[in-house]
Motif scaffolding. Structure first.
Motif, PDB file in Angstrom:
ATOM      1  N   PRO A 151      15.540  70.050  46.872  1.00  0.00           N
ATOM      2  CA  PRO A 151      15.996  68.771  46.307  1.00  0.00           C
ATOM      3  C   PRO A 151      17.055  68.093  47.177  1.00  0.00           C
ATOM      4  CG  PRO A 151      16.961  70.610  45.133  1.00  0.00           C
ATOM      5  CD  PRO A 151      15.967  71.198  46.083  1.00  0.00           C
ATOM      6  N   ALA A 152      17.185  66.770  46.999  1.00  0.00           N
ATOM      7  CA  ALA A 152      18.225  66.013  47.705  1.00  0.00           C
ATOM      8  C   ALA A 152      19.592  66.403  47.162  1.00  0.00           C
ATOM      9  CB  ALA A 152      17.994  64.499  47.515  1.00  0.00           C
ATOM     10  N   MET A 153      20.585  66.337  48.047  1.00  0.00           N
ATOM     11  CA  MET A 153      21.933  66.738  47.628  1.00  0.00           C
ATOM     12  C   MET A 153      22.958  66.210  48.610  1.00  0.00           C
ATOM     13  SD  MET A 153      22.027  70.718  48.802  1.00  0.00           S
ATOM     14  CE  MET A 153      20.416  71.072  48.134  1.00  0.00           C
ATOM     15  N   THR A 154      24.225  66.155  48.112  1.00  0.00           N
ATOM     16  CA  THR A 154      25.351  65.832  48.993  1.00  0.00           C
ATOM     17  C   THR A 154      25.848  67.154  49.572  1.00  0.00           C
ATOM     18  OG1 THR A 154      25.965  63.940  47.649  1.00  0.00           O
ATOM     19  CG2 THR A 154      27.642  64.824  49.148  1.00  0.00           C
ATOM     20  N   LEU A 155      25.918  67.198  50.869  1.00  0.00           N
ATOM     21  CA  LEU A 155      26.327  68.434  51.525  1.00  0.00           C
ATOM     22  C   LEU A 155      27.813  68.652  51.361  1.00  0.00           C
ATOM     23  CD1 LEU A 155      24.258  68.124  54.822  1.00  0.00           C
ATOM     24  CD2 LEU A 155      23.709  69.449  52.770  1.00  0.00           C
ATOM     25  N   PRO A 156      28.252  69.909  51.241  1.00  0.00           N
ATOM     26  CA  PRO A 156      29.677  70.187  51.086  1.00  0.00           C
ATOM     27  C   PRO A 156      30.447  69.887  52.355  1.00  0.00           C
ATOM     28  CG  PRO A 156      28.440  72.206  51.308  1.00  0.00           C
ATOM     29  CD  PRO A 156      27.429  71.096  51.197  1.00  0.00           C
ATOM     30  N   LEU A 164      13.565  68.011  51.005  1.00  0.00           N
ATOM     31  CA  LEU A 164      12.501  68.429  51.921  1.00  0.00           C
ATOM     32  C   LEU A 164      11.339  69.009  51.134  1.00  0.00           C
ATOM     33  CD1 LEU A 164      11.631  68.904  54.903  1.00  0.00           C
ATOM     34  CD2 LEU A 164      12.719  71.162  54.725  1.00  0.00           C
ATOM     35  N   ASN A 165      10.136  68.698  51.543  1.00  0.00           N
ATOM     36  CA  ASN A 165       8.918  69.241  50.921  1.00  0.00           C
ATOM     37  C   ASN A 165       8.207  70.134  51.932  1.00  0.00           C
ATOM     38  OD1 ASN A 165       6.806  69.748  49.216  1.00  0.00           O
ATOM     39  ND2 ASN A 165       5.739  67.839  49.636  1.00  0.00           N
ATOM     40  N   LEU A 166       8.178  71.443  51.671  1.00  0.00           N
ATOM     41  CA  LEU A 166       7.534  72.420  52.573  1.00  0.00           C
ATOM     42  C   LEU A 166       6.088  72.661  52.139  1.00  0.00           C
ATOM     43  CD1 LEU A 166      10.402  75.044  52.909  1.00  0.00           C
ATOM     44  CD2 LEU A 166       9.807  73.212  54.507  1.00  0.00           C
TER      45      LEU A 166
END
Length: 446
Positions: A86-91, A107-109
């Protein structure tokens, strides 16, 4: 139709010719030995054991060489679905608990019905194995020596068996001739007494006594011929010929005596006997096995060079060369080394004791055969002397019988004594020939 019959006729003619030429065979002692060695099935088994030992030696030598090995693996996951991140804000890099301004869109694998394939080629070279490769090669080389000695031992046994059958057949042939002479002798005496009985010079009982002896002699001749046939079949069995083959013995018993040279007989036996060579080889193998036990607990070092290629669905398809080294160092095995070393030492001691015991037995065997040969030599001399005296007695008794100084019983006894004396000489000469072959075997020169 004629064209079909002609090859059959030719085949039958060839078969008949081969059968007729094979039904009678003249053989010398050496020819008989050669045929027996070629035919003997036990020797063929021993020959295969030699081939196996030589192949094992060659296989052991290949352990010095690098091995090239290929490997491949294929896996398929039919129930796997595509994986989504899923999309996310990176730390934040400085504070993992706080968010950063970096955004990961997701990302879709493509992992649905995933197939994973890997394949490669490796070259593996042992560098140090505690001496196990070197010891294994020594053991297999010794195994070849043992197989060769075992083959020679079987050869000597076959030759001794063949010689014994050959000389017994030769002796029985002489006994058949002797029985024939004895029958002719009694037949002549019976004719003489018949004439004397017709003239009234001797009673019928004298004539009947000779007839009874002649009947016994003819029966003994029949038995001798049957024994000759049985011995002939036995020799055919040993050398692999059809049992109905008529063998003509070309070598006769030799009455010119010569004892073998007994000097250094024991030392020759110790140096040449195949049994001792085999046991000595087994002792050396036990020594190698003892060293091999120690080598099992030594470090092992090896190197490997290879190429490996991986394909994971549509995600990855690439390969690369690899270089690796491995080192195995035994540390603790619950006293396994101690127990195996004790076992190997016990096996070595057992092999040494068996070798020593066999040496003693062979020395005794050599002495026994030497005594038997000396005894046989003296027995032949006595039997020859007895034969000459029996012949002289028969001639004297025959001459006295013709002038009426000896009875029919005296003549019959003299004839029987002569036949027994000749038979004893034949038997003595036969045993002497067999003992000469046996002596060569016991000193390892057969």
């Amino acid at each position: 139709m004629i064209n079909n019959i002609k090859p059959i006729i030719i085949l039958l003619m060839v078969t008949a010719f081969c059968s007729s030429s094979f039904s009678q065979k003249a053989l010398s002692l050496q020819e008989t030995r050669d045929i027996a060695l070629e035919f003997n099935k036990i020797l063929k088994i021993s020959s295969q054991q030699k081939i196996a030992a030589e192949s094992q030696k060659k296989a052991a030598f290949t352990n010095y060489m690098p091995k090239i090995e290929a490997n491949g693996t294929a896996m398929y996951f039919p129930t796997m679905e595509n994986m989504e991140v899923p999309a996310m804000t990176l730390p934040s890099a400085s504070d993992h608990t706080a968010a950063s301004d970096a955004w990961f869109p997701g990302l879709n694998l493509e992992t649905e019905n995933l197939a994973v394939i890997s394949a490669g080629v490796n070259l593996v070279q042992p560098i140090y194995a505690g001496g196990k490769i070197r010891l294994a090669n020594k053991m297999t080389s010794t195994g070849v020596e043992i197989a060769e000695q075992a083959y020679q031992l079987k050869e000597a046994e076959v030759i001794l068996q063949t010689d014994e059958a050959y000389w017994n057949l030769s002796a029985m042939n002489e006994k058949v001739k002797l029985a024939q002479k004895y029958v002719l002798m009694l037949d002549s005496l019976e004719g003489t007494l018949n004439d004397s009985y017709e003239l009234g010079l001797v009673p019928k009982s004298e004539k009947l006594r000779v007839t009874v002896n002649k009947n016994d002699a003819e029966l003994n001749l029949l038995r001798a011929r049957n024994a000759y046939r049985i011995m002939q079949m036995n020799l055919c069995r040993i050398i692999g010929l059809p049992l109905n083959t008529e063998i003509e013995i070309t070598e006769q018993l030799n009455d010119s005596l010569q004892l073998p040279d007994f000097m250094d007989g024991t030392s020759q036996a110790i140096a040449n006997r195949q049994e001792l060579q085999i046991l000595d080889g087994q002792k050396r193998i036990s020594e190698y096995q003892k060293k091999m036990t120690n080598a099992d607990f030594m470090p092992e070092l090896g190197a490997q060079v290879g190429y490996q290629h991986y394909k994971i669905g549509d995600l990855l398809d690439e390969g690369d060369f690899t270089v690796a080294a491995s080192l195995i160092v035994p540390i603790f095995h619950w006293n396994e080394r101690k127990h195996k070393s004790a076992e190997a030492k016990a096996n070595l001691n057992q092999a040494m004791l068996e070798l020593s015991n066999t040496q003693d037995l062979i020395q005794l065997e050599v002495q026994q055969v030497q005594i038997q040969l000396q005894e046989g030599y003296q027995y032949i001399l006595l039997s020859q002397k007895n034969k000459l005296e029996a012949k002289e007695s028969l001639e004297e008794t025959s001459a006295s019988f013709e002038v009426g100084l000896n009875t029919t019983t005296d003549l019959l006894n003299a004839q029987a004594a002569w036949q027994d004396a000749v038979a004893q000489e034949i038997e003595a000469l036969t045993q002497f020939e067999v003992l000469k072959t046996k002596y060569k075997k016991v000193i390892g020169l057969l």
